[in-house]
Scaffold this motif. Sequence first.
Motif, short mmCIF file in Angstrom:
data_model
loop_
_atom_site.label_atom_id
_atom_site.label_comp_id
_atom_site.label_asym_id
_atom_site.label_seq_id
_atom_site.Cartn_x
_atom_site.Cartn_y
_atom_site.Cartn_z
N LEU A 790 0.83 -1.20 0.00
CA LEU A 790 0.00 0.00 0.00
C LEU A 790 0.87 1.25 0.00
O LEU A 790 0.61 2.22 -0.73
N GLY A 791 1.92 1.23 0.84
CA GLY A 791 2.85 2.35 0.82
C GLY A 791 3.55 2.46 -0.53
O GLY A 791 3.80 3.58 -1.02
N ALA A 792 3.86 1.30 -1.13
CA ALA A 792 4.51 1.31 -2.44
C ALA A 792 3.60 1.95 -3.49
O ALA A 792 4.07 2.72 -4.35
N TYR A 793 2.32 1.64 -3.44
CA TYR A 793 1.40 2.21 -4.43
C TYR A 793 1.28 3.72 -4.24
O TYR A 793 1.21 4.48 -5.24
N GLY A 799 4.92 9.46 -7.94
CA GLY A 799 6.05 9.55 -8.86
C GLY A 799 7.36 8.99 -8.33
O GLY A 799 8.38 9.06 -9.01
N ASP A 800 7.37 8.42 -7.15
CA ASP A 800 8.60 7.85 -6.59
C ASP A 800 8.67 6.37 -6.99
O ASP A 800 8.39 5.47 -6.22
N PHE A 801 9.08 6.14 -8.25
CA PHE A 801 9.08 4.79 -8.78
C PHE A 801 10.10 3.89 -8.09
O PHE A 801 9.83 2.71 -7.82
N ASP A 802 11.30 4.43 -7.79
CA ASP A 802 12.33 3.60 -7.15
C ASP A 802 11.92 3.18 -5.74
O ASP A 802 12.07 2.02 -5.34
N GLY A 803 11.41 4.15 -4.96
CA GLY A 803 10.95 3.83 -3.60
C GLY A 803 9.82 2.83 -3.62
O GLY A 803 9.74 1.91 -2.79
N SER A 804 8.94 3.00 -4.59
CA SER A 804 7.82 2.08 -4.72
C SER A 804 8.31 0.67 -5.01
O SER A 804 7.86 -0.31 -4.38
N LEU A 805 9.24 0.53 -5.94
CA LEU A 805 9.71 -0.80 -6.33
C LEU A 805 10.41 -1.49 -5.17
O LEU A 805 10.24 -2.70 -4.96
N ARG A 806 11.16 -0.73 -4.36
CA ARG A 806 11.84 -1.34 -3.21
C ARG A 806 10.84 -1.96 -2.24
O ARG A 806 11.03 -3.06 -1.74
N ARG A 838 6.98 3.04 -16.23
CA ARG A 838 8.40 3.42 -16.42
C ARG A 838 8.87 3.10 -17.83
O ARG A 838 10.04 3.20 -18.13
N GLU A 839 7.92 2.65 -18.66
CA GLU A 839 8.20 2.31 -20.05
C GLU A 839 9.21 1.17 -20.14
O GLU A 839 10.17 1.20 -20.93
N ALA A 1015 8.59 18.86 -18.63
CA ALA A 1015 9.27 19.03 -17.34
C ALA A 1015 8.85 17.95 -16.35
O ALA A 1015 9.68 17.40 -15.61
N LEU A 1016 7.58 17.64 -16.34
CA LEU A 1016 7.10 16.61 -15.41
C LEU A 1016 7.63 15.23 -15.78
O LEU A 1016 8.06 14.47 -14.91
N PHE A 1017 7.62 14.91 -17.09
CA PHE A 1017 8.16 13.61 -17.52
C PHE A 1017 9.63 13.49 -17.15
O PHE A 1017 10.11 12.44 -16.73
N ALA A 1018 10.38 14.59 -17.33
CA ALA A 1018 11.80 14.58 -16.99
C ALA A 1018 12.01 14.34 -15.51
O ALA A 1018 12.89 13.56 -15.09
N ALA A 1019 11.19 15.01 -14.69
CA ALA A 1019 11.32 14.84 -13.24
C ALA A 1019 11.02 13.40 -12.83
O ALA A 1019 11.68 12.84 -11.95
N LEU A 1020 10.03 12.82 -13.48
CA LEU A 1020 9.67 11.44 -13.15
C LEU A 1020 10.78 10.47 -13.54
O LEU A 1020 11.07 9.50 -12.83
N ARG A 1021 11.44 10.74 -14.70
CA ARG A 1021 12.54 9.85 -15.13
C ARG A 1021 13.70 9.94 -14.14
O ARG A 1021 14.37 8.94 -13.87
N LYS A 1022 13.95 11.13 -13.62
CA LYS A 1022 15.04 11.28 -12.65
C LYS A 1022 14.75 10.49 -11.37
O LYS A 1022 15.65 9.88 -10.78
N ARG A 1023 13.49 10.49 -10.95
CA ARG A 1023 13.13 9.81 -9.70
C ARG A 1023 13.14 8.30 -9.86
O ARG A 1023 13.16 7.55 -8.89
N SER A 1024 13.10 7.82 -11.14
CA SER A 1024 13.08 6.37 -11.37
C SER A 1024 14.46 5.86 -11.71
O SER A 1024 14.63 4.69 -11.94
#
Length: 1024
Positions: A790-793, A799-806, A838-839, A1015-1024
Amino acid sequence: MDFGLLGPLQVRDDAGRQVSVGSFRQRSVLALLLCRAGETIPTERLIDEVWAHEPPVSALKNLHVYVHRLRRALGDEGRIGYRPPGYLVVVHDRELDIQRFAASVAAGRAAWAAGDAARTGELLGRALAEWRGAALHDLRSVHALRRYAAGLEEQRLDVLEARIDADLALRRHREILAELTELVAEHPLRERLHATLMLALYRAGRRGQALDAYQAARQVLKERLGLDPGAELRRLQEAMLAGEPALDLPESVLVSSASASASAPSASAPSGTAPIGAAPEPAYPVASCLLPADIADFTGRGEEASLLRRLLRAGEGTAVTVAAIAGRGGVGKTTLAVRVAHELREDFPDGQLYVNLQGTLGCPTDSGDALAWFLRALGVDSSAVPEAPAERAAMYRALLNERRALVVLDDAADEAQVLPLLPGNPRCGVLVTSRTRLTGLAGVRPVELDVFAPAQAVELLTAVLGGRRVRAEPGAAREVVRLCGHLPLAVRIAGARLAARPHWSLDRLAGLLADERRRLDELAHGHLDVRASLHLGYGGLDGRERQLFRRLGLLDAPDVPGWVAAALLDAPLPDADDLLERLVDTQLVDVVGRDATGGTRYRMHDLTRLYAREHAAAEERAAPLRAALARAFACWLALTERAHREVWGGDYAILHGDARRWQPDPGFADRLAGPDPLGWYEAERLGIGTAVRQAAEYGMDELCWDLAVSAASLFESRSHHDDWSHTHEHALAATRAAGNRRGEAVVRTGLGLLYLNQHRYEEASAVLEPAFGAFERLGDRHGLALALPLGAYADHMRGDFDGSLRRYQQALVTLREIGDRGTEVLVLRCIGQLHLDREGPDLAERYLREALRVLDGDADLGDHPRPQVLYRLAELRLAQDDTERAERILSELLDLSERLRDPQARAYALYGLGTVRLRGGEHAPARRTLVQALSLAREAGERLLQVPVLLALSELHRGRDEPEQAVAVAAEALAIADELRTPLWRARALHVLGSAQHAAGDPAAAEATRRGAKALFAALRKRS
């Protein structure tokens, strides 16, 4: 085995020991079968008789239980057999007392025909010795048994008279004089007994007393029936006056042997006594009007009054019209009856009789006493009123035979009390009031009274208090009548109190009534008292019925199912159902109707509930009351848990506590909540919520949180987010107050899931963080593995893809170790979705395929998790531009959603199919499908799904050269994404909106919008 009907129902085994055959209804079933021993009685007829034509929904099941218990009590499964369409009891020769009675009577008749008077007397005496008292006197509230017993009693008298004839033939006239004198006094209207007494006196040499006996018979028949003696008595008197020698013969021609031959009782229900011949005009004046005074401020009940007038005026056919007003105490039954009776005085010009039968008191008026009252009112001198109730009834009917009178029987206890008071003349009318439904009266026309509607209650308050004060405080007036439960008696008391205190405001009284602890104290004024009215019903209950009444009052649920009675009493369902139906009969509990499962719903009036709670506090200790409530809440838990498993496809993705479950029998939850879990949930939705709240109030923290989290999947399935929130807030408070750290952590997990459903991602993270720590400190790996996804979702949506995956990966390891395959599927699907966003299609496919493999390899998981896995696979195929395979998967998903009755899955399937058609250039079909998907998403409250559907519609409008519509729809999608604070979908919405703005001829706005998206897509890619 020996069975007895000639007295109270009796069963004895072969050793002569009495056999207990159970409850009243169980005994009634056996008695009905014994009355027609060896014959099949249809189950429908048994149910109609046992439940007086108002069977509960469980009647057939209860009947099966009664038969099972009777078989066990009789020690022989074959004693009661089933032969379609019903049951029959097997009785062997001479095992039933009416068999022995009939055999002795038949043998006695044969002996008489053979001229053997001594043998006749012996055999008929043996027949009469079978009687142990009044036939079936313990079961006479059952109509068929009452009718059958009346026939048996008539046969007993016939046989008794025949035995006395045999004694006369044996010249035992002196020996039987005392018995005959007693019988004549007991049955003064039976002419044959008078004749036999005269003959016995004559043969004893007491000719003068014999002629006096004739005069006594003539006088009583004249006074009580208005009739002269019959031909037999007159001939006997003439023979005595003439001194005819034939009177000295043993077999007198005047008391014929033919009349002494009593027919044997049959196995079917015997008929009653022969009708009395037509009576001449009564010699007594008919009373004018005995009605109580009408009230000036009579309010409401227009429809009911009109119906009663129509019914009583009709008076057609050969049966007297009986209208019965039923309703709880204080609802205005007597008031309505008196008003209607006064309105009908011209229609019944020969008088209006009235008696209060005091059926709700501990000692109801005896029917014989009521008849005596009527006879005196009709002009019969007290000294001429017969002693025997049957003779009083005969005289009463004779006096009303040629009159058109109205009889009002107020506060009747039951049908047995009313029956002797019914006139035989169809031109008369009878109006009965009772707290019970008198459905056992043949041809009765019931009129049910409920509490007033709010407007009628205000109208009554206005009539009592005056319009000025009510008009000055209309809101307070509505609150006063609401707190009175719209009960006419309570509203009248409130109005009377205000009228007695002109300086009081209505708001002041409303404030006093708002205190539940004092409300019944406030609803008393002079002789009017709500508590006293309720006490009349409560006082008529037995101990077990009172206990159920008190405990039902403790429940806050607005209405409850019948099984609650079994839980409160820790009793079998049939027994509890009998007690509950008794409360319904006495109008202390109302039947609301049937729910989606076919079960009956019951409700207690607010004031009745307060009265029940007063007696619970005064008459029971706290510990048994708490245990009773705990069983009820524990049954809701068992049922909710079963419904969750059915809806969710298994008992995974959930934690339970140590609270005890309770069921009336082991398979109860499966039968009730299994076939239609969501239908059951809709019926019990309010009950579940109040059970959680009351469990919290009583400090039952473990039971409270387990019930709340077990219901979460049901709340989720219907998007009942308020119920979800309220139950979990109560459970959170209860667990925190009790220091129940595990329970608190589980409830926080449930709240986190709720917030995710509402797209409140920040709040979800905040409520979940303490749960992570608690599960780690407790060493509860399963709890942590359920909370982490649930926290991962929440991380994923922010937009925190890395934290979510962990977090997903950490949970997945634990879930596989502990074997929670159902939750493993959910996490695999979520990881697949994450990689899609994350494509990363290859990784997405790997996890989604793994989720399907787990599902396919474990049939116990069911299909509940499958729709979202299929949708994500279809989404993957669309990302790969493989529309053909995507369409196949989406078609499969659409079929599955219909089978599962899952509107959310259907909405996703339609969105996907709309996208496939849009890509194929099929604009018209695409639009229809997408609009349908949007409508479903809105109905289900799926805000997040609305965003991609709107974006697809924007692209469709742009493809159809409708740029303005494309901009408007994309802007709506962006607004929802902003509201949900989902950066990924905000970026996608900005991208589509920019394209629509460009098509609409606004390149500057389009450029600015697209820059925001990049800008938003770029920020999301950085967070992943």
